[in-house]
Design a protein around this motif. Structure first.
Motif: not given
Length: 124
Positions: A70-79
């Protein structure tokens, strides 16, 4: 309130890979711990893995440990959920979920928001 939409499901053969994505709208994801659950036909919705608010910590079910990430990119609002070495027993509808709790929640009851799910089918 946050709206979650999963994508990336499909059909693969045993040993293949898929990458699921969860896109959020309505609020920034950095306010939520995130997780993936899955539900096979006739079975309970089971925990797959979780990631904390800033992406610094993850936790996985034993059944997927070492194969899923699992990873996330809070700047792109995606997981995302990267699934490798897939097995037929991974076949299920996969759901993205968001929790307002701190840390790494892992139970269904601790997640307030859910996506509609995406089907993953692994054939032998």
């Amino acid at each position: 309130q946050v709206l979650l939409v999963e994508s990336g499901g499909g059909s693969v053969q045993t040993g293949g890979s898929l990458k699921l994505s969860c896109a959020a709208s309505g609020r920034t994801l950095r306010s939520y711990a995130m997780a993936w659950f899955r539900q096979a036909p006739g079975k309970e919705r089971d925990f797959v893995g979780a990631i904390d608010r800033n992406g610094g910590s993850t936790f996985y079910a034993d059944s997927v440990k070492g194969r899923f990430t699992i990873s996330r990119d809070n700047a792109k609002n995606t997981v995302t959920l990267q699934m490798n070495s897939l097995k037929p027993e991974d076949t299920a509808v996969y759901y993205c979920a968001a929790s307002t709790l701190m840390g790494l929640p892992t139970t269904r009851e601790t997640f307030q928001y859910w996506g509609q799910g995406t089907q993953v089918t692994v054939s032998s």
